[in-house]
Design an enzyme around this catalytic site. Structure first.
Site, PDB file in Angstrom:
ATOM      1  N   GLY A 101    -140.058  34.415 -52.857  1.00  0.00           N
ATOM      2  CA  GLY A 101    -139.339  33.525 -53.763  1.00  0.00           C
ATOM      3  C   GLY A 101    -139.564  33.895 -55.219  1.00  0.00           C
TER       4      GLY A 101
ATOM      5  N   PRO B 182    -102.328  32.036 -37.986  1.00  0.00           N
ATOM      6  CG  PRO B 182    -103.960  30.481 -38.583  1.00  0.00           C
ATOM      7  CD  PRO B 182    -102.969  30.798 -37.499  1.00  0.00           C
TER       8      PRO B 182
ATOM      9  N   GLY C  34    -118.160  36.491 -39.072  1.00  0.00           N
ATOM     10  CA  GLY C  34    -118.967  37.433 -38.290  1.00  0.00           C
ATOM     11  C   GLY C  34    -118.436  38.850 -38.300  1.00  0.00           C
TER      12      GLY C  34
ATOM     13  NE  ARG D 182    -138.588  41.596 -62.976  1.00  0.00           N
ATOM     14  CZ  ARG D 182    -137.511  41.007 -62.447  1.00  0.00           C
ATOM     15  NH1 ARG D 182    -137.647  39.875 -61.807  1.00  0.00           N
ATOM     16  NH2 ARG D 182    -136.331  41.560 -62.558  1.00  0.00           N
TER      17      ARG D 182
ATOM     18  CD  GLU E 193    -138.777  39.913 -45.395  1.00  0.00           C
ATOM     19  OE1 GLU E 193    -139.968  40.203 -45.136  1.00  0.00           O
ATOM     20  OE2 GLU E 193    -138.407  39.411 -46.469  1.00  0.00           O
TER      21      GLU E 193
ATOM     22  CB  ILE F 238    -122.240  39.863 -36.118  1.00  0.00           C
ATOM     23  CG1 ILE F 238    -123.175  39.006 -36.956  1.00  0.00           C
ATOM     24  CG2 ILE F 238    -122.693  39.955 -34.665  1.00  0.00           C
ATOM     25  CD1 ILE F 238    -124.635  39.326 -36.833  1.00  0.00           C
TER      26      ILE F 238
ATOM     27  CG  HIS G 288    -139.870  41.601 -48.932  1.00  0.00           C
ATOM     28  ND1 HIS G 288    -139.458  40.294 -48.895  1.00  0.00           N
ATOM     29  CD2 HIS G 288    -140.186  41.865 -50.222  1.00  0.00           C
ATOM     30  CE1 HIS G 288    -139.513  39.787 -50.113  1.00  0.00           C
ATOM     31  NE2 HIS G 288    -139.946  40.718 -50.940  1.00  0.00           N
TER      32      HIS G 288
ATOM     33  CE  LYS H 242    -100.941  25.811 -33.422  1.00  0.00           C
ATOM     34  NZ  LYS H 242     -99.943  25.308 -32.421  1.00  0.00           N
ATOM     35  CB  THR H 243    -101.763  33.074 -32.272  1.00  0.00           C
ATOM     36  OG1 THR H 243    -100.396  32.669 -32.271  1.00  0.00           O
ATOM     37  CG2 THR H 243    -102.378  32.818 -30.910  1.00  0.00           C
TER      38      THR H 243
ATOM     39  CB  CYS I 214    -143.184  38.883 -51.275  1.00  0.00           C
ATOM     40  SG  CYS I 214    -143.089  39.849 -52.792  1.00  0.00           S
TER      41      CYS I 214
ATOM     42  CG  ASP J 267    -122.589  41.643 -43.632  1.00  0.00           C
ATOM     43  OD1 ASP J 267    -122.976  40.941 -42.687  1.00  0.00           O
ATOM     44  OD2 ASP J 267    -121.578  41.381 -44.306  1.00  0.00           O
TER      45      ASP J 267
END
Ligand code: GLN
Length: 532
Positions: free
Chosen positions: A352, A190, A15, A460, A507, A18, A505, A187-188, A379, A70
Site C-alpha cells: 500500500g 448487442p 473477461g 520507495r 504474488e 481471462i 511482491h 439477447k443477441t 511490502c 491482465d
C-alpha cells in the site's frame, strides 16, 4: 509470425483478459511458445501512476515494467515471464512518436496517425513477437470496440492482418449476451451490433466468444452465427465458470485447440491440460475453510490485490483448503479495535501507499504477534512489522516510516538514497527483480529451501539498517538481505511460529499450478490451528 488479436464488445469487464489467457493456455498445452501483449487506449504512459481504486492492481514484470492487471492473468495462465514489450498505452506510444518527431526522425514529414502511429504499433507487435522467440503472439486490445480511443489500435491490427495473411493472423471477439429476466432469454442483438461495429473497421472476427452468466443454448449460438456470418463452430460459448481456472478446460471441451490449429495452420498436436485438470480437482476438493484477514486499504475492490488474492487462494487449493479472504479495512481496526480480528486463522498486511489506515495495520500486526497468529506482510506489510516491533518491543513510541512522518525522529523505515532526488512519479520506484541472500537457520530459509532468490519489487522505502542490531537483539530477524548486505528483504520473528514479511511482491511470481513458498507456508501454518 502468427498473431491472435483479441477484442471486446458490448461491455468492458466481461473477461476478455481471462479469455485471451485461456487461449494462451490451450496453445501452451499444445507445446507452442506463446507471448502476450496488451494495448490500452488511455493516455497515462503506464498504469503506475493510477490509483488502485481506479485501475486495480499494477502488475510488475521481471524487468520492472508497470503494467495492467491482465498481464498477471497471462503470466499465471501461461507460466511465462513478460516484459516491456508486453504492455503499451496510447500515452506510451504517443510519448515515443513525439520524441522521435522532436529528434527530427520524420525528416520534415507531417506526422500522422496513419501511417506513423499505426506503423509504430505494428513495429511493437513485431518486436515483441521476435524478441520473445514465440510461435504465436496474443495481442489483446483493451476497451470495447466502438471506443474512440481504440480506433487506431483496431486500424493497426487490421493492417497487420492484411500484411501477414489470414492464416497467420486471426481475430477473436469477446462479447456479452445479456439476459433479460422478464422474457427469460439471452439477447443477441448487442453482440450482433458489436460485430457490425468491428466490421465497420474492416475487421471480420474469425471467432466469437460469447459470455453469459448461464449456459448458452445451441440455438442462441446458431442465431448469432447466422446473424453475423461467422462459422457456427467458431462461435464459442463461455458461461461464467465456478473458477477462472476452469476456462481453458471449458474451451477445450469445445475442441478449441483443434480449431485454432486449423485456422492458424499449426501442426496438429494433442492439447495437454493435465495441470489445469489437477488444479480444478483440487479446487472442488477444497472444503475446509481457513479465514485469512487482509488488513489493507484498497479493500473494496478485489482487483486492487488481484495477484495477491490469487496467490493466497491457489496456495490454499494446493493443500485442498479454501482460503477465505476477509477484507478488513485498516481504518475499521482503528475505529473498532482488535475485536474485528477475532476468529481469524491468519493475518496478511498487504502492500500500500500513503498514510490512511497505517495505525490499524500496526494494531493488527501487534495482535498477530502477541497472539501468535500466522502472519504474512507484503511490502508495506514488512515496513509495518518493523514499526510495530520497534514501538511495542523496543519501546520506541514514535517509531514510524518516513512516508507517514517525514519529520519523525525515529523512522525505522526510510526513503532509499537513490530515491531522494526523484521528483517525478512515473516509473521511479525500486522496480522489477532483485536478488537477495537468505540466511541459514531462518524461517525464510526453511520456506524457500535455497539461499539465493529473486523477487519483484515496487516501493520507495526501506528498513533503516541503523536499527537492525537493536531489533535483532530483541528477536526481530532480518532473514534475507540484498547482495550488498544493506537492504532488508525478508524479516521474521524469532519467537513466533509464522510471522514473516517481505519487502518484495511474491504474488507476481506465484503461479496457480506452482504457488509461491511464502503463501504455501502461511496456509500450512494456518491449517495447523484452524478454528474452522
Ligand atoms: N509505500 C511503501 C513504499 O513505497 C510500500 C510500497 C508497497 O507496499 N509496494 O516503500
Amino acid at each position: 509470425m502468427k498473431v491472435i488479436f483479441v477484442t471486446g464488445g458490448v461491455l468492458s469487464g466481461i473477461g476478455k483478459g481471462i479469455t485471451a489467457a485461456s487461449i494462451g493456455a490451450i496453445l501452451k498445452g499444445m507445446d507452442h511458445r506463446v507471448f502476450c501483449q496488451k494495448f490500452d487506449g488511455y493516455l497515462n504512459v503506464d498504469p503506475g501512476t493510477m490509483s488502485p481504486f481506479q485501475h486495480g492492481e499494477v502488475f510488475v514484470t521481471e524487468d520492472g515494467t508497470e503494467t495492467d492487471l491482465d498481464l498477471g492473468h497471462y503470466e499465471r495462465f501461461l507460466d511465462v515471464e513478460l516484459n516491456k514489450y508486453s504492455s503499451f498505452t496510447t500515452g506510451k506510444i504517443y510519448e515515443e512518436i513525439i520524441s522521435r518527431e522532436r529528434k527530427g526522425e520524420y525528416l520534415g514529414g507531417t506526422v500522422q496517425i496513419v501511417p506513423h502511429l499505426t506503423d509504430l504499433i505494428k513495429e511493437k507487435i513485431t518486436l515483441g513477437h521476435q524478441t520473445s522467440g514465440a510461435d504465436i503472439t496474443i495481442v489483446e486490445i483493451g476497451g470495447t470496440v466502438g471506443d474512440m480511443e481504440n480506433e487506431y489500435l483496431l486500424e493497426s491490427a487490421r493492417q497487420l492482418h492484411t500484411e501477414l495473411g489470414r492464416e497467420n493472423a486471426i481475430f477473436v471477439h469477446v462479447a456479452l449476451l445479456p439476459y433479460l429476466g422478464a422474457s427469460k432469454e439471452l439477447k443477441t442483438k448487442p453482440v450482433q451490433h458489436s460485430v457490425r461495429e468491428l466490421m465497420s473497421y474492416g475487421i471480420t472476427p474469425d471467432y466469437l466468444v460469447l459470455r453469459a452468466d448461464m449456459q448458452i443454448p445451441d440455438d442462441v449460438l446458431e442465431k448469432v452465427a447466422r446473424a453475423t456470418g461467422i462459422q457456427h463452430s467458431h462461435v464459442i460459448p463461455a458461461a461464467t465458470a465456478d473458477s477462472i481456472y476452469h476456462v481453458p478446460l471449458d474451451f477445450e471441451e469445445n475442441r478449441l485447440s483443434e480449431k485454432l490449429s486449423a485456422s492458424l495452420g499449426l501442426p496438429s498436436r494433442k492439447c495437454d491440460l493435465a495441470k489445469w485438470e489437477h488444479l480444478v480437482d483440487n479446487i472442488s476438493a477444497s472444503e475446509e475453510i481457513l479465514n485469512l484477514g487482509m488488513i489493507g486499504k484498497y479493500n473494496d475492490l478485489e482487483d486492487a490485490y488481484y495477484s495477491l488474492n490469487e496467490g493466497l487462494r491457489t496456495a490454499g487449493y494446493f493443500y485442498r483448503k479454501n482460503v477465505r479472504i476477509q477484507f478488513i479495512d485498516a481504518t475499521l481496526v482503528e475505529k473498532k479495535g482488535i475485536s474485528v480480528l477475532e476468529g481469524l486463522d491468519g493475518i496478511c498486511i498487504p502492500w500500500g501507499f500513503g498514510e490512511r489506515g497505517i495505525e490499524g495495520m500496526v494494531l493488527a500486526t501487534e495482535y498477530a504477534r502477541t497472539n501468535k497468529i500466522p502472519f504474512l506482510g507484503i511490502c508495506l506489510g514488512s515496513q509495518i512489522m518493523a514499526i510495530e516491533f520497534a514501538r511495542n518491543v523496543l519501546g520506541i513510541a514514535d517509531a514510524n516510516s518516513e512516508e507517514f512522518s517525514p519529520e519523525g525522529k525515529s523512522n525505522v523505515v526510510r526513503i532509499m538514497e537513490t530515491q531522494k532526488s526523484v521528483r517525478s512519479k512515473g516509473g521511479t520506484m525500486r522496480l522489477g527483480t532483485y536478488p537477495c541472500e537468505i540466511r541459514k537457520r531462518t524461517l525464510a530459509h526453511e520456506i524457500y529451501g535455497v539461499e539465493t532468490v529473486s523477487e519483484r519489487h515496487r516501493h520507495r522505502f526501506e528498513f533503516d539498517p541503523e536499527y537492525r542490531e537493536r531489533m535483532e537483539q530483541a528477536g526481530f530477524v532480518v532473514s534475507a538481505v540484498s547482495p550488498d548486505g544493506l537492504l532488508a528483504e525478508i524479516v521474521e520473528l524469532r519467537d513466533h511460529p509464522y510471522m514473516i514479511a517481505t519487502q518484495a511482491h511474491p504474488e507476481f511470481k506465484s503461479r496457480p499450478t506452482r504457488p509461491h513458498p511464502l503463501f504455501l507456508g502461511l496456509v500450512r501454518e494456518m491449517g495447523k490451528n484452524a478454528k474452522g
